[in-house]
Design a protein around this motif. Sequence first.
Motif, PDB file in Angstrom:
ATOM      1  N   TRP A 243       0.855  -1.190   0.000  1.00  0.00           N
ATOM      2  CA  TRP A 243       0.000   0.000   0.000  1.00  0.00           C
ATOM      3  C   TRP A 243       0.888   1.237   0.000  1.00  0.00           C
ATOM      4  CZ3 TRP A 243      -5.332   0.555  -0.044  1.00  0.00           C
ATOM      5  CH2 TRP A 243      -5.820   1.827   0.231  1.00  0.00           C
ATOM      6  N   SER A 247      -1.387   7.681   1.672  1.00  0.00           N
ATOM      7  CA  SER A 247      -2.496   7.922   0.744  1.00  0.00           C
ATOM      8  C   SER A 247      -3.756   7.247   1.257  1.00  0.00           C
ATOM      9  CB  SER A 247      -2.159   7.385  -0.653  1.00  0.00           C
ATOM     10  OG  SER A 247      -2.232   5.963  -0.671  1.00  0.00           O
ATOM     11  N   GLN A 248      -4.882   7.750   0.820  1.00  0.00           N
ATOM     12  CA  GLN A 248      -6.160   7.140   1.166  1.00  0.00           C
ATOM     13  C   GLN A 248      -6.692   6.266   0.039  1.00  0.00           C
ATOM     14  OE1 GLN A 248      -7.690   7.464   4.275  1.00  0.00           O
ATOM     15  NE2 GLN A 248      -5.731   8.402   4.781  1.00  0.00           N
ATOM     16  N   ASP A 249      -6.040   6.335  -1.146  1.00  0.00           N
ATOM     17  CA  ASP A 249      -6.535   5.586  -2.301  1.00  0.00           C
ATOM     18  C   ASP A 249      -5.478   4.671  -2.908  1.00  0.00           C
ATOM     19  OD1 ASP A 249      -4.832   7.436  -3.380  1.00  0.00           O
ATOM     20  OD2 ASP A 249      -6.269   8.286  -4.791  1.00  0.00           O
ATOM     21  N   ASN A 250      -4.365   4.445  -2.184  1.00  0.00           N
ATOM     22  CA  ASN A 250      -3.326   3.518  -2.629  1.00  0.00           C
ATOM     23  C   ASN A 250      -2.659   3.976  -3.923  1.00  0.00           C
ATOM     24  OD1 ASN A 250      -1.684   1.276  -2.424  1.00  0.00           O
ATOM     25  ND2 ASN A 250      -3.144  -0.123  -3.371  1.00  0.00           N
ATOM     26  N   SER A 251      -2.483   5.290  -4.090  1.00  0.00           N
ATOM     27  CA  SER A 251      -1.838   5.802  -5.294  1.00  0.00           C
ATOM     28  C   SER A 251      -0.823   6.875  -4.941  1.00  0.00           C
ATOM     29  CB  SER A 251      -2.869   6.376  -6.270  1.00  0.00           C
ATOM     30  OG  SER A 251      -3.354   7.625  -5.812  1.00  0.00           O
ATOM     31  N   GLY A 254      -2.497  10.243  -5.285  1.00  0.00           N
ATOM     32  CA  GLY A 254      -3.263  10.632  -4.104  1.00  0.00           C
ATOM     33  C   GLY A 254      -2.377  11.160  -2.998  1.00  0.00           C
ATOM     34  N   SER A 619      -8.994   6.885   7.440  1.00  0.00           N
ATOM     35  CA  SER A 619      -9.691   5.628   7.698  1.00  0.00           C
ATOM     36  C   SER A 619      -9.815   5.335   9.191  1.00  0.00           C
ATOM     37  CB  SER A 619      -8.928   4.491   7.010  1.00  0.00           C
ATOM     38  OG  SER A 619      -9.416   3.237   7.407  1.00  0.00           O
TER      39      SER A 619
END
Length: 655
Positions: A243, A247-251, A254, A619
Amino acid sequence: MGTIAWRRGTTAVLLGATALLYLWGLDESGWANAYYSAAAQAGAASWKAFFFGSLDAGNAITVDKTPLALWPMALSVRLFGLSSWSVLVPQAVFGVATVYLMLRIVRRSSGSHQLGLLAGAIMALTPVAALMFRYNNPDALLVLLLVAASAATLRAVEASALDPRSAGRWLALGGALLGLAYLAKMLQAFVIAPALVLTYLLFAALPLSRRLWHLAGAVTATVLAAGWWVATVALWPADSRPWIGGSQDNSVWGLTIGYNGLGRLNGNEEGSIGSGHWGQTSLLRLLSPSNGGQAGWLLPTALVLLVAGLVLVRSRQRRTSLQAALVLFGTWLLVTLIVFSLMRGIYHSYYAVALAPALAVVIALGGRELWLVRAEPGWRALTVLLVATTGGWSFVLLDRSPDFVPWLRWAVLAIAVAAALVLLRHQSRRTARWALALCLTVGLTGPAAFSVATAALPHQGAVITAGPGGRGSDLPHADERLAEAALGAPPLGTDRPARNPSRHERSAELDQLAEELGLDLYRSTYGPAGSLLHVSTPSPRLVHVLQNGHRDQPWLAATVGANAAAGFQLATGRPVIAIGGFNGTDPNPDLATFQLRVLRGEIGWFIGGGVLGPQTGGSQAAREITAWVAARYRPFQVDGVLLYDLSLAPLPVAR
């Protein structure tokens, strides 16, 4: 031959002294920033972890940065084994290389080796540089790459009058180095981009269309140098890579536009945690009590010399290379100063190391121009005023640390007065040399003293500062009320209910308790399990229990937060999952993934005792996992740390 030998000898002395300053007692800082030390350990054990910048060799999650700064450390650990020296020496080498590049840039631009030595010395003796080139944060490599990109751009300007193709290649090299700087510390690399573009547009001896074409090529080189890794990560199947931490979107995208990118500028840092105490935004921020001693010693002087230097080099039609260097580093200084002063997100005082190269060049070049016209009444008055105010400002900064060599501030003030008086008189060549020596003593004594004091102290943790009172060593067992006021929640694993105060209530309570207790939230620890900004410190007995309880799992343990995980991983030599990444607010692993890994027997222990608090978005996975473990597994305590053996049968669930 004598001149060449003198140049080589003085260069060797400067670099040798810099190396001594940056290497002296380096191992006393232990793991320094254990977050990055753990990532270097992981990269040395796994090439996959090396490529992605994983925090653990099991590749659960990466650090919250692009990985270039980790690679030299990981290679060093592979070659020499895991130790404080193998982790920290690469940054010291970057520091010496940066000083050498500074010398070369100024010498080539001005034609003066002495001026190059001065710029190198100012760079080496800036206290925050002495701090960060002895530390394993990404800033050391970032600064080296930014200076190298600037050097390539100045070479492009120089080559434009003789060989346009060579100019384009030099500029493309500068763009590529800027792209690599992004891979070291993301968007901060591009703060100097306006300086590079403006310098080439103003000073390249080419038609405008050719200059724009070369700049387009440099932008392409930047995109390629930075983008190859970003594209590889984006194309790699997400279920077979770690991960992207932070990041909150795994990018990576992001991460760039969120928590560790634009969020630092506008304060919209999704997933951030804590009270948000990063200092007031102000154009005077870098001169404040918490920041002035880092790189602020010569900052007011540099701003005056920048204006004076630009006026003088233009009116006296100085060489193009000199003007270009002054414009490039002057723009670097102004843009960086504005960004750091007004950024609303996370700000640490050590960021100011990015100002040090600009300060060094502007002071060296602008100072020389002012010195050459000191005989003219108006310029003489400015020179005298500048020396006096520089001495006065040094007095103020030294007075902020009254117990540090108490007589030094008075000595600097006296020398400043003496220098001003000498400058007011008609000067012979001999008197001028004495005046110059006094001026340099006024400007460099305070920073040099703080740099030596910085090198004499160990520094550890995520928040560090330079100087004799520099932060970075943990205070044992901070009062728990401070933790609750700051983060709004008790340590995990306790029975007390979590609180959810408003941001203003939390900040007010934090200020009151910090003053009462004489503590700083970000110096405090919450016991051996670690905290948001401080590494866990497991006892030998706890390490023994962890290592011998489980041997074959991909991950020895899991715990909330990266600093907690880093300490356990470094102590045991086994991968530890940092649930939620650095802040404990990343959605990795989520509860379902964690449950599946436990079911498969991939995680040996869950380590409680971390600290969670109110979040700015992000999260809730870490809270859900903690609650799930606490409800299903019986804890036991070893030297103050709660352990849950995930290999045992879970407790029956009440119905």
